[in-house]
Design a protein around this motif. Structure first.
Motif, PDB file in Angstrom:
ATOM      1  N   LYS A  73       0.818  -1.212   0.000  1.00 20.31           N
ATOM      2  CA  LYS A  73       0.000   0.000   0.000  1.00 20.31           C
ATOM      3  C   LYS A  73       0.850   1.259   0.000  1.00 20.31           C
ATOM      4  N   ASP A  74       1.947   1.254   0.758  1.00 20.97           N
ATOM      5  CA  ASP A  74       2.747   2.465   0.880  1.00 20.97           C
ATOM      6  C   ASP A  74       3.544   2.788  -0.375  1.00 20.97           C
ATOM      7  N   ALA A  75       3.627   1.843  -1.319  1.00 22.10           N
ATOM      8  CA  ALA A  75       4.372   2.093  -2.553  1.00 22.10           C
ATOM      9  C   ALA A  75       3.475   2.498  -3.712  1.00 22.10           C
ATOM     10  N   LEU A  76       2.152   2.393  -3.543  1.00 17.56           N
ATOM     11  CA  LEU A  76       1.225   2.637  -4.644  1.00 17.56           C
ATOM     12  C   LEU A  76       1.037   4.128  -4.910  1.00 17.56           C
ATOM     13  N   ILE A  77       1.106   4.484  -6.179  1.00 20.78           N
ATOM     14  CA  ILE A  77       0.786   5.833  -6.640  1.00 20.78           C
ATOM     15  C   ILE A  77      -0.241   5.675  -7.749  1.00 20.78           C
ATOM     16  N   VAL A  78      -1.329   6.419  -7.668  1.00 21.03           N
ATOM     17  CA  VAL A  78      -2.400   6.281  -8.646  1.00 21.03           C
ATOM     18  C   VAL A  78      -2.418   7.480  -9.576  1.00 21.03           C
ATOM     19  N   ASN A  79      -2.459   7.210 -10.879  1.00 24.45           N
ATOM     20  CA  ASN A  79      -2.638   8.268 -11.868  1.00 24.45           C
ATOM     21  C   ASN A  79      -4.036   8.146 -12.454  1.00 24.45           C
ATOM     22  N   ASP A  80      -4.816   9.210 -12.345  1.00 23.78           N
ATOM     23  CA  ASP A  80      -6.141   9.224 -12.955  1.00 23.78           C
ATOM     24  C   ASP A  80      -6.294  10.447 -13.857  1.00 23.78           C
ATOM     25  N   LYS A  81      -5.167  10.894 -14.431  1.00 23.23           N
ATOM     26  CA  LYS A  81      -5.165  12.060 -15.306  1.00 23.23           C
ATOM     27  C   LYS A  81      -4.909  11.635 -16.747  1.00 23.23           C
ATOM     28  N   GLY A  82      -5.631  12.242 -17.654  1.00 18.46           N
ATOM     29  CA  GLY A  82      -5.422  11.983 -19.071  1.00 18.46           C
ATOM     30  C   GLY A  82      -6.138  10.730 -19.537  1.00 18.46           C
ATOM     31  N   ILE A  83      -6.510  10.712 -20.802  1.00 14.35           N
ATOM     32  CA  ILE A  83      -7.158   9.559 -21.414  1.00 14.35           C
ATOM     33  C   ILE A  83      -6.245   8.915 -22.447  1.00 14.35           C
ATOM     34  N   ALA A  84      -5.726   9.729 -23.375  1.00 10.24           N
ATOM     35  CA  ALA A  84      -4.829   9.207 -24.411  1.00 10.24           C
ATOM     36  C   ALA A  84      -3.504   8.770 -23.792  1.00 10.24           C
ATOM     37  N   THR A  85      -2.817   7.871 -24.473  1.00  8.99           N
ATOM     38  CA  THR A  85      -1.559   7.327 -23.955  1.00  8.99           C
ATOM     39  C   THR A  85      -0.549   8.426 -23.661  1.00  8.99           C
ATOM     40  N   HIS A  86      -0.359   9.357 -24.590  1.00  8.71           N
ATOM     41  CA  HIS A  86       0.664  10.391 -24.379  1.00  8.71           C
ATOM     42  C   HIS A  86       0.288  11.328 -23.239  1.00  8.71           C
TER      43      HIS A  86
END
Length: 257
Positions: free
Chosen positions: A156-169
């Motif tokens: 749990k302490d190593a997890l970083i969540v990205n929920d930004k952007g839709i396209a791959t780039h």
């Protein structure tokens, strides 16, 4: 008797009836007074539908994408982060209000990644889900993905969540900001999408060790009669491959890979 039963089941496939419809229309166009343009369109429709919905063309399209990167025999001695590039969203099954990753490609990706996480020495693990398209983040978003990752044994302490952007780039640029100076990554992605995602990460300045997972094609499977019968699942896989080729071309033209 078994052969007759197996052949009769083919008539239950909508893809077979669609192909038969195209084929009958094409034959009629050549036996009636149809314009050359109509004959050409129908003939191309028959060839394209049959080609994309049977195994020979599917394998010719998918295999180069899924074999471009091979799984690492040994892990790099040093890497700053593991990035799981999630291209599927949790599902909301009927009669329940709780989303699940069971039955999705996300589950395959997390199961594939856990082997590399358990190798030790991982300080950052990025779950690169990206922004939701149709449903809100409360329905399918990072909270659900993170819960499942922890349940499977991700620290749990190593997890970083990205929920930004839709396209791959867009998602790669968001991860660039999240990781800061961390450049050496293990990139875990579906084998078909990995060529584009790995190229985009490399272009963004990362040193990438690409880990393919979630293969769509089992090229070692023996050929049989059904490989030459139009199939909806084969058509879907071929469509994904065509999408990836156009995506690679577009990314190359725009300088993303």
């Amino acid at each position: 008797m078994q052969t007759i039963y197996s052949l009769s089941k083919l008539l239950l496939y909508p893809s077979v009836w669609i192909f038969i419809g195209f084929l009958v229309a094409c034959l009629l166009s050549w036996t009636t007074r149809c314009s050359p343009a109509v004959r050409l369109i129908l003939s191309l429709s028959v060839m394209l539908f049959y080609g994309f919905s049977t195994r020979p063309l599917e394998q010719a399209l998918v295999q180069p994408l899924e074999t471009y990167h091979r799984p690492a025999v040994t892990l790099p001695v040093e890497h700053d982060a593991i990035v799981l590039f999630v291209n599927d969203y949790p599902r909301l099954p009927p009669f329940t209000g709780r989303p699940t990753i069971i039955g999705t490609r996300t589950a395959d990706l997390l199961m594939c990644g856990i082997n590399y996480v358990r190798s030790g020495g991982v300080r950052k693990i990025v779950l690169a889900e990206g922004a939701p398209r149709l449903l809100s983040s409360q329905d399918t978003g990072s909270g659900v993905l993170q819960e499942w990752a922890i349940a499977l044994g991700y620290p749990k302490d190593a997890l970083i969540v990205n929920d930004k952007g839709i396209a791959t780039h867009e998602r790669v640029q968001a991860i660039r900001l999240l990781l800061g100076s961390a450049n050496r990554i293990l990139l875990i992605d579906s084998a078909m999408h990995l060529t584009r995602s790995a190229g985009t990460f490399t272009k963004a300045g990362f040193t990438v060790t690409a880990i393919p997972c979630d293969y769509s094609l089992a090229s070692a499977r023996p050929w049989d009669f059904y490989d030459f019968i139009p199939s909806g699942s084969t058509l879907e896989t071929s469509s994904e491959a065509v999408y990836e080729y156009f995506g690679l071309l577009a990314y190359w033209l725009r300088g993303f890979v």
